[in-house]
Design an enzyme around this catalytic site. Structure first.
Site, PDB file in Angstrom:
ATOM      1  N   ARG A 239       6.587  58.465  46.666  1.00 46.42           N
ATOM      2  CA  ARG A 239       6.434  59.901  46.896  1.00 46.42           C
ATOM      3  C   ARG A 239       5.819  60.096  48.280  1.00 46.42           C
ATOM      4  O   ARG A 239       4.915  59.356  48.676  1.00 46.42           O
ATOM      5  CB  ARG A 239       5.524  60.551  45.837  1.00 46.42           C
ATOM      6  N   GLU A 268       9.268  67.025  52.343  1.00 48.58           N
ATOM      7  CA  GLU A 268      10.725  66.861  52.242  1.00 48.58           C
ATOM      8  C   GLU A 268      11.440  68.033  51.578  1.00 48.58           C
ATOM      9  O   GLU A 268      12.646  68.193  51.734  1.00 48.58           O
ATOM     10  CB  GLU A 268      11.067  65.563  51.485  1.00 48.58           C
ATOM     11  N   HIS A 300      15.647  60.587  50.371  1.00 47.97           N
ATOM     12  CA  HIS A 300      15.407  60.501  48.929  1.00 47.97           C
ATOM     13  C   HIS A 300      16.681  60.097  48.176  1.00 47.97           C
ATOM     14  O   HIS A 300      17.119  60.790  47.252  1.00 47.97           O
ATOM     15  CB  HIS A 300      14.841  61.812  48.381  1.00 47.97           C
TER      16      HIS A 300
HETATM   17  P1  NAD Z   1       5.902  53.149  36.621  1.00 48.82           P
HETATM   18  O1  NAD Z   1       5.139  54.192  35.886  1.00 48.82           O
HETATM   19  O2  NAD Z   1       6.677  52.135  35.857  1.00 48.82           O
HETATM   20  O3  NAD Z   1       4.900  52.348  37.605  1.00 48.82           O
HETATM   21  C1  NAD Z   1       3.915  52.976  38.370  1.00 48.82           C
HETATM   22  C2  NAD Z   1       2.764  52.005  38.476  1.00 48.82           C
HETATM   23  O4  NAD Z   1       1.794  52.560  39.373  1.00 48.82           O
HETATM   24  C3  NAD Z   1       2.054  51.756  37.137  1.00 48.82           C
HETATM   25  O5  NAD Z   1       1.986  50.366  36.887  1.00 48.82           O
HETATM   26  C4  NAD Z   1       0.682  52.360  37.325  1.00 48.82           C
HETATM   27  O6  NAD Z   1      -0.342  51.673  36.629  1.00 48.82           O
HETATM   28  C5  NAD Z   1       0.518  52.221  38.837  1.00 48.82           C
HETATM   29  N1  NAD Z   1      -0.523  53.086  39.391  1.00 48.82           N
HETATM   30  C6  NAD Z   1      -0.920  54.311  38.988  1.00 48.82           C
HETATM   31  N2  NAD Z   1      -1.939  54.737  39.766  1.00 48.82           N
HETATM   32  C7  NAD Z   1      -2.180  53.744  40.667  1.00 48.82           C
HETATM   33  C8  NAD Z   1      -3.115  53.601  41.709  1.00 48.82           C
HETATM   34  N3  NAD Z   1      -4.022  54.543  41.978  1.00 48.82           N
HETATM   35  N4  NAD Z   1      -3.085  52.452  42.434  1.00 48.82           N
HETATM   36  C9  NAD Z   1      -2.190  51.466  42.148  1.00 48.82           C
HETATM   37  N5  NAD Z   1      -1.290  51.566  41.167  1.00 48.82           N
HETATM   38  C10 NAD Z   1      -1.281  52.693  40.429  1.00 48.82           C
HETATM   39  O7  NAD Z   1       6.838  53.939  37.633  1.00 48.82           O
HETATM   40  P2  NAD Z   1       8.154  53.405  38.357  1.00 48.82           P
HETATM   41  O8  NAD Z   1       9.328  53.722  37.513  1.00 48.82           O
HETATM   42  O9  NAD Z   1       7.920  52.027  38.834  1.00 48.82           O
HETATM   43  O10 NAD Z   1       8.197  54.413  39.610  1.00 48.82           O
HETATM   44  C11 NAD Z   1       7.244  54.330  40.663  1.00 48.82           C
HETATM   45  C12 NAD Z   1       7.359  55.560  41.536  1.00 48.82           C
HETATM   46  O11 NAD Z   1       8.639  55.552  42.175  1.00 48.82           O
HETATM   47  C13 NAD Z   1       7.334  56.869  40.734  1.00 48.82           C
HETATM   48  O12 NAD Z   1       6.040  57.323  40.606  1.00 48.82           O
HETATM   49  C14 NAD Z   1       8.167  57.796  41.577  1.00 48.82           C
HETATM   50  O13 NAD Z   1       7.300  58.600  42.353  1.00 48.82           O
HETATM   51  C15 NAD Z   1       8.958  56.887  42.503  1.00 48.82           C
HETATM   52  N6  NAD Z   1      10.407  57.055  42.366  1.00 48.82           N
HETATM   53  C16 NAD Z   1      11.135  57.288  43.483  1.00 48.82           C
HETATM   54  C17 NAD Z   1      12.517  57.420  43.413  1.00 48.82           C
HETATM   55  C18 NAD Z   1      13.367  57.641  44.636  1.00 48.82           C
HETATM   56  O14 NAD Z   1      14.557  57.989  44.513  1.00 48.82           O
HETATM   57  N7  NAD Z   1      12.851  57.450  45.837  1.00 48.82           N
HETATM   58  C19 NAD Z   1      13.138  57.345  42.154  1.00 48.82           C
HETATM   59  C20 NAD Z   1      12.364  57.081  41.035  1.00 48.82           C
HETATM   60  C21 NAD Z   1      11.004  56.934  41.132  1.00 48.82           C
END
Ligand code: NAD
Length: 341
Positions: A239, A268, A300
């Protein structure tokens, strides 16, 4: 017993949304009104006479918009994405509006795009593409490094971070991981959990995969950038607001930040998902980022694979059907559910 149709106001529709939702929606009795505008306080009135609203990452869903949705009969906001940082969950709960999401659609899509950005930035493939088409076959300026043996810091080792770790382990990288909780999949990929400070100090490449929350807003700020290795590569496909983009510009100018790959950007919402090629971009920080040869930005698109679109459509429709049939939804991010119609 006849299935009651669900009237869904689908905000920010793109042609690919129409294609991927058509089949699953028809089968589940979801009647979609495709609306091109994003959901904002100005467009909330378009939800009139709908039971549900479907939104994406840059729709704006603060309390004021939720009140507007509720007044028009909307009982569930179905996010067609994983993140829900754009929704005021407390307000949704106060109003009895359920917020559901698609927790996992294709972690591989985002992880693979992340690695694509790393490879492109490192070997300057984006620059080579232009050069070769221009008949310029000089190599000066295209020098990269072997990924083998490099240290990669993965911040957030959930679904996506763990896959990134696994792929990069295959390249022979050492994986330093940081998360609030350890993920066995990341450990199995050779990830070693360390403090953020150690990630900053030791990593040649740092990739962000934690969600945006108040604690992670501008996680990568001026101080964090200063404590990284000189010339570090930073990748953000999570994000935009995890990174202070102004601080990144300063760090790029000094050479401290060696290269930057972004699929997301804090501001964005006014840029991405639209063709603005005939417009003047008003965001000076974004425009400055575009001038660096060592910055690669995609709009994105990390999620954007065939498999992910199918999974998003199927899960979103399932969320709606489950909510209206049973009053509950396993992918709800609010605790409270209203009774089914
Ligand atoms: P997920 O929930 O499986 O993993 C997120 C991880 O971040 C978890 O393990 C959580 O414990 C950890 N976390 C939370 N707070 C934290 C902190 N302060 N410090 C370190 N780690 C922390 O999510 P995911 O499916 O792996 O997705 C990750 C991110 O990817 C989402 O949050 C989303 O914003 C982003 N995303 C982007 C796109 C894109 O098209 N660019 C698409 C999907 C998801």
């Amino acid at each position: 017993m006849a299935v009651l149709p669900i009237r869904l106001a689908f905000f920010g529709t793109k042609p690919y949304d129409r294609r991927s939702f058509e089949g699953p929606a028809r089968e589940a009795g979801v009647q979609i009104t495709h609306l091109e505008p994003r959901l904002t306080v100005q467009t909330v009135s378009l939800s009139e006479e709908h039971d549900a609203a479907c939104v994406f990452v840059n729709d704006e869903v603060p309390r004021e918009v939720l009140v507007g949705l509720h007044a028009r009969g909307v009982r569930i906001v179905a996010l067609r994405c994983a993140g829900f940082n754009n929704v005021d969950l407390k307000a949704a709960q106060d109003l009895g509006i359920t917020v559901a999401r698609v927790p996992a659609y294709s972690a591989f899509a985002v992880a693979e795009h992340t690695v694509g950005l790393i490879l492109s930035l490192n070997r300057k493939i984006h620059r080579a593409y232009d050069r070769v088409r221009d008949g310029n076959f000089a190599l000066e300026g295209l020098l990269g490094f072997d990924l083998n043996g490099k240290t990669v810091g993965v911040i957030g080792t959930g679904r996506i971070g763990a896959i990134v770790s696994r792929i990069l382990q295959g390249f022979g990288c050492e994986i330093l991981a940081h998360d609030l909780q350890e993920n066995p999949d990341c450990l199995a990929a050779g990830g070693r959990y360390v403090t953020l400070e150690e990630i900053y100090r030791e990593s040649d490449i740092i990739s962000l995969h934690c969600p945006l929350a108040p604690e992670t807003h501008h996680l990568i700020n001026e101080a964090a950038l200063r404590s990284m290795k000189r010339g570090v590569m930073l990748i953000n496909t999570s994000r935009g607001a995890l990174l202070d983009a102004r601080a990144a510009v300063v760090s790029l100018k000094s050479g401290q930040l060696g290269s930057l790959g972004l699929d997301v950007y804090e501001e964005e919402a006014d840029l991405f998902f639209e063709d603005l090629s005939d417009s003047l971009i008003q965001d000076d920080v974004f425009s400055r980022l575009l001038t660096f040869p060592n910055v690669l930005i995609t709009g994105h698109q990390a999620f954007f694979t065939q498999e992910a679109l199918e999974a998003i459509a199927v899960t979103t429709v399932k969320n709606l059907r489950s909510f209206f049939d049973s009053g509950t939804c396993e992918n709800a991010v609010t605790n409270r559910h209203v009774a089914p119609r």
